[in-house]
Scaffold this active site. Structure first.
Site, PDB file in Angstrom:
ATOM      1  N   THR A  49       0.868  -1.179   0.000  1.00 45.97           N
ATOM      2  CA  THR A  49       0.000   0.000   0.000  1.00 45.97           C
ATOM      3  C   THR A  49       0.903   1.227   0.000  1.00 45.97           C
ATOM      4  OG1 THR A  49      -0.127   0.503   2.356  1.00 45.97           O
ATOM      5  CG2 THR A  49      -1.494  -1.314   1.590  1.00 45.97           C
ATOM      6  N   CYS A  50       0.278   2.413   0.017  1.00 44.09           N
ATOM      7  CA  CYS A  50       1.108   3.619  -0.058  1.00 44.09           C
ATOM      8  C   CYS A  50       1.989   3.762   1.179  1.00 44.09           C
ATOM      9  CB  CYS A  50       0.224   4.834  -0.219  1.00 44.09           C
ATOM     10  SG  CYS A  50      -0.918   4.987   1.119  1.00 44.09           S
ATOM     11  N   ARG A  52       2.926   1.081   3.313  1.00 38.53           N
ATOM     12  CA  ARG A  52       3.601  -0.126   3.801  1.00 38.53           C
ATOM     13  C   ARG A  52       3.817  -1.161   2.699  1.00 38.53           C
ATOM     14  NH1 ARG A  52       1.567  -1.389   8.384  1.00 38.53           N
ATOM     15  NH2 ARG A  52       0.350   0.505   8.566  1.00 38.53           N
ATOM     16  N   SER A 203      -8.671  10.026  -5.357  1.00 37.55           N
ATOM     17  CA  SER A 203      -9.164  11.309  -5.849  1.00 37.55           C
ATOM     18  C   SER A 203     -10.655  11.447  -5.532  1.00 37.55           C
ATOM     19  CB  SER A 203      -8.931  11.423  -7.352  1.00 37.55           C
ATOM     20  OG  SER A 203      -7.548  11.394  -7.590  1.00 37.55           O
TER      21      SER A 203
HETATM   22  N1  LIG Z   1      -5.692   3.423  -1.941  1.00 27.92           N
HETATM   23  C1  LIG Z   1      -5.227   3.959  -0.825  1.00 27.92           C
HETATM   24  O1  LIG Z   1      -5.652   3.639   0.305  1.00 27.92           O
HETATM   25  C2  LIG Z   1      -4.160   5.010  -0.862  1.00 27.92           C
HETATM   26  C3  LIG Z   1      -3.927   5.779   0.260  1.00 27.92           C
HETATM   27  C4  LIG Z   1      -2.981   6.786   0.191  1.00 27.92           C
HETATM   28  C5  LIG Z   1      -2.274   7.009  -0.967  1.00 27.92           C
HETATM   29  N2  LIG Z   1      -2.508   6.223  -2.036  1.00 27.92           N
HETATM   30  C6  LIG Z   1      -1.727   6.494  -3.242  1.00 27.92           C
HETATM   31  O2  LIG Z   1      -2.544   7.295  -4.092  1.00 27.92           O
HETATM   32  C7  LIG Z   1      -2.245   6.983  -5.435  1.00 27.92           C
HETATM   33  C8  LIG Z   1      -3.538   6.631  -6.147  1.00 27.92           C
HETATM   34  O3  LIG Z   1      -4.122   5.527  -5.503  1.00 27.92           O
HETATM   35  P1  LIG Z   1      -5.598   5.053  -5.870  1.00 27.92           P
HETATM   36  O4  LIG Z   1      -5.950   4.006  -4.877  1.00 27.92           O
HETATM   37  O5  LIG Z   1      -6.512   6.219  -6.048  1.00 27.92           O
HETATM   38  O6  LIG Z   1      -5.322   4.372  -7.303  1.00 27.92           O
HETATM   39  P2  LIG Z   1      -6.354   3.944  -8.434  1.00 27.92           P
HETATM   40  O7  LIG Z   1      -7.768   3.965  -7.935  1.00 27.92           O
HETATM   41  O8  LIG Z   1      -5.822   2.692  -9.013  1.00 27.92           O
HETATM   42  O9  LIG Z   1      -6.222   5.101  -9.542  1.00 27.92           O
HETATM   43  C9  LIG Z   1      -5.012   5.276 -10.183  1.00 27.92           C
HETATM   44  C10 LIG Z   1      -4.968   6.659 -10.826  1.00 27.92           C
HETATM   45  O10 LIG Z   1      -3.638   6.906 -11.252  1.00 27.92           O
HETATM   46  C11 LIG Z   1      -3.647   7.208 -12.645  1.00 27.92           C
HETATM   47  N3  LIG Z   1      -2.397   6.721 -13.244  1.00 27.92           N
HETATM   48  C12 LIG Z   1      -1.910   5.456 -13.213  1.00 27.92           C
HETATM   49  N4  LIG Z   1      -0.707   5.405 -13.830  1.00 27.92           N
HETATM   50  C13 LIG Z   1      -0.442   6.666 -14.251  1.00 27.92           C
HETATM   51  C14 LIG Z   1       0.643   7.254 -14.960  1.00 27.92           C
HETATM   52  N5  LIG Z   1       1.699   6.522 -15.343  1.00 27.92           N
HETATM   53  N6  LIG Z   1       0.609   8.571 -15.209  1.00 27.92           N
HETATM   54  C15 LIG Z   1      -0.449   9.304 -14.813  1.00 27.92           C
HETATM   55  N7  LIG Z   1      -1.526   8.825 -14.173  1.00 27.92           N
HETATM   56  C16 LIG Z   1      -1.511   7.508 -13.881  1.00 27.92           C
HETATM   57  C17 LIG Z   1      -4.859   6.512 -13.195  1.00 27.92           C
HETATM   58  O11 LIG Z   1      -5.205   7.115 -14.403  1.00 27.92           O
HETATM   59  P3  LIG Z   1      -6.093   6.340 -15.513  1.00 27.92           P
HETATM   60  O12 LIG Z   1      -7.519   6.485 -15.072  1.00 27.92           O
HETATM   61  O13 LIG Z   1      -5.799   7.066 -16.759  1.00 27.92           O
HETATM   62  O14 LIG Z   1      -5.610   4.902 -15.517  1.00 27.92           O
HETATM   63  C18 LIG Z   1      -5.850   6.789 -12.053  1.00 27.92           C
HETATM   64  O15 LIG Z   1      -6.336   8.102 -12.128  1.00 27.92           O
HETATM   65  C19 LIG Z   1      -1.221   5.838  -5.410  1.00 27.92           C
HETATM   66  O16 LIG Z   1       0.084   6.366  -5.542  1.00 27.92           O
HETATM   67  C20 LIG Z   1      -1.374   5.257  -4.026  1.00 27.92           C
HETATM   68  O17 LIG Z   1      -0.180   4.680  -3.552  1.00 27.92           O
HETATM   69  C21 LIG Z   1      -3.446   5.257  -2.036  1.00 27.92           C
END
Ligand SMILES: NC(=O)c1ccc[n+]([C@@H]2O[C@H](COP(=O)([O-])OP(=O)(O)OC[C@H]3O[C@@H](n4cnc5c(N)ncnc54)[C@H](OP(=O)(O)O)[C@@H]3O)[C@@H](O)[C@H]2O)c1
Length: 433
Positions: A49-50, A52, A203
């Site tokens: 995860t982000c 861990r 987002s």
């Molecule tokens: N999930 C959690 O609990 C959590 C908590 C804190 C931080 N994060 C961090 O937040 C970030 C997003 O997580 P998420 O859970 O929202 O992911 P997600 O639902 O899988 O969404 C991924 C997003 O990243 C975009 N993306 C992927 N590869 C890309 C690239 N090479 N260039 C530009 N955009 C790209 C995707 O765009 P497309 O729609 O075009 O594919 C989509 O908008 C990650 O870095 C994650 O580690 C996540």
């Protein structure tokens, strides 16, 4: 066999190290396969995860198992073992079980009680099962940990208030904007020109919290613009302008508050990009991506304040006090779940003897049935023969029910081992016999 976990988290490693050990979904299968290749690793599962990266494993021998996982981590991250070691933690047996249950309940999260971690643990279990790297022990541990996580959320107030990294990011923005205006507290975001980059789960949460803090319109930039448009329709009371990543520069200039939360493996906003723009507004950039979406060198720009996930600690510690009290309550629930798992695991010790006993009795049953059927002669119908067979099976099952239940029931280890020895001796079940 022993359960171990090796990993690193926001508690043990800064984001610069964590991002090198973030295993993207596309590399999970290969990583699991390479871990499973080691003969000492019997079962394995990865939680990435982000905040861990944790590798849970069932190993034959603790020290060899731990070294093998650490070697994998060093190879994967290209960080030398002695440089990586200070950032790693490991737990064995009961401690490893307790750790996973705490993680699952959100008790080890940066934002105490946040909900995303539970779905990430569920995903970890699904992946382990899909790629067949988990077996009965880790599957049971994961199931019990997910149940512990659910229990904590339904039986305590730990998860109330929709806490997440995203809510903390919005709170950090309020705090920093307030501070730059000389206000000691959280301000409304209605006057900010907000840009969100990324249209995934994080987002969506960001926009939800932004709306709750007074933001009425924003620009949403995503690589796939259709996904941004689709996300925007889920917020009918906000004016959201959806744009593609190619138009990012134009909206970087026009904004005052920017959130990035994409799964990009490399930063796409860096000092060079910013230097090529005519920055007019003072910008606040908050990056919750891991790996980071915004390069560290942006921090040096005098018109930019840039923050990453590690900076969220500042707001997180502001409202953790009341959660800490609830967390103590949650720990008690988790300890009960841990006992259930450990009892189940200990009961497995009885399985080989029970299986031998069953097969021994099954051989006798079949032989005696055969003798009886041949004595009955041809006058008996197939139906009557089936009844006799069912009768023989029923008797064996009834006889076995009580001893098997007793052997598998929770009890001190020594007591179970003594009972097993007696059964083994009385029924001549040892290998030599
Ligand atoms: N999930 C959690 O609990 C959590 C908590 C804190 C931080 N994060 C961090 O937040 C970030 C997003 O997580 P998420 O859970 O929202 O992911 P997600 O639902 O899988 O969404 C991924 C997003 O990243 C975009 N993306 C992927 N590869 C890309 C690239 N090479 N260039 C530009 N955009 C790209 C995707 O765009 P497309 O729609 O075009 O594919 C989509 O908008 C990650 O870095 C994650 O580690 C996540």
């Amino acid at each position: 066999m022993h359960i171990v976990v090796v990993g690193l988290s926001h508690r043990t490693a800064p984001v610069e190290v964590r991002e090198k050990l973030s295993i993207p979904d596309s590399s999970i299968e290969n990583s699991l396969a390479s871990l499973k290749n080691a003969s000492e690793i019997l079962e394995v599962s990865i939680l990435s995860t982000c905040n861990r990266l944790e590798i849970y494993s069932l190993v034959r021998e603790i020290n060899i198992g731990l070294s093998s996982i650490k070697e994998f981590l060093s190879n994967f991250s290209n960080i030398k073992p002695d440089e990586l070691e200070p950032h790693l933690f490991d737990f064995k047996q009961e401690e490893a079980v307790l750790h996973l249950m705490k993680v699952s309940a959100g008790l080890d999260s940066l934002v105490l009680g946040e909900g995303q971690i539970l779905s990430q643990v569920k995903k970890m279990m699904r992946i382990g099962q899909d790629f067949q790297t988990t077996g009965p022990i880790l599957n049971r541990l994961l199931t019990q940990s997910i149940s512990a996580g659910k229990k904590v959320r339904s039986e305590t107030n730990l998860g109330t208030g929709a806490v997440s990294i995203s809510s903390a990011a919005v709170e950090l923005a309020q705090l920093k904007i307030g501070q730059s205006r000389g206000i000691d507290g959280l301000v409304t975001l209605e006057h900010e020109k907000v840009l969100v980059v990324g249209a995934g789960r994080m987002s969506r949460l960001l926009i939800t919290h932004l709306q709750a803090k007074g933001c009425q319109n924003l620009v949403l930039v995503n690589r796939n613009v259709d996904r941004a448009v689709s996300l925007a329709t889920d917020f009918p009371n906000m004016a959201i302008l959806s744009k593609s990543l190619e138009e990012l520069d134009e909206y970087l200039i026009k904004s005052t508050l920017i959130f990035t939360s994409t799964a990009s493996e490399k930063p796409f906003i860096d000092r060079e990009r910013i230097n090529n723009l005519k920055i007019i507004n003072k910008l606040k950039l908050i990056d919750i991506g891991v790996p980071r979406n915004i390069s560290n060198d942006v921090k040096e720009h005098d018109r930019i304040d840039s923050y990453d996930v590690d900076d969220l600690q500042e707001v997180v510690s502001r409202n953790q006090e009341f959660r800490k009290k609830i967390a103590e309550e949650a720990e008690l629930l988790i300890k009960e779940e841990r006992v259930l798992f450990l009892e189940w695991w200990a009961s497995l010790e009885a399985v080989p003897i029970i299986n031998k006993l069953r097969s021994g009795l099954e051989i006798i049953r079949k032989e005696e049935l055969q003798k009886a059927l041949s004595r009955m002669g041809p006058d008996f119908s197939a139906r009557e023969r089936k009844v006799v067979e069912a009768l023989s099976k029923g008797i064996i099952n009834k006889i076995l029910h009580t001893p098997v239940t007793k052997l598998r029931s929770p009890q001190p280890r020594q007591e179970r081992q003594e009972s097993l020895k007696i059964v083994e001796k009385l029924f001549s079940l040892s290998e030599e016999e």
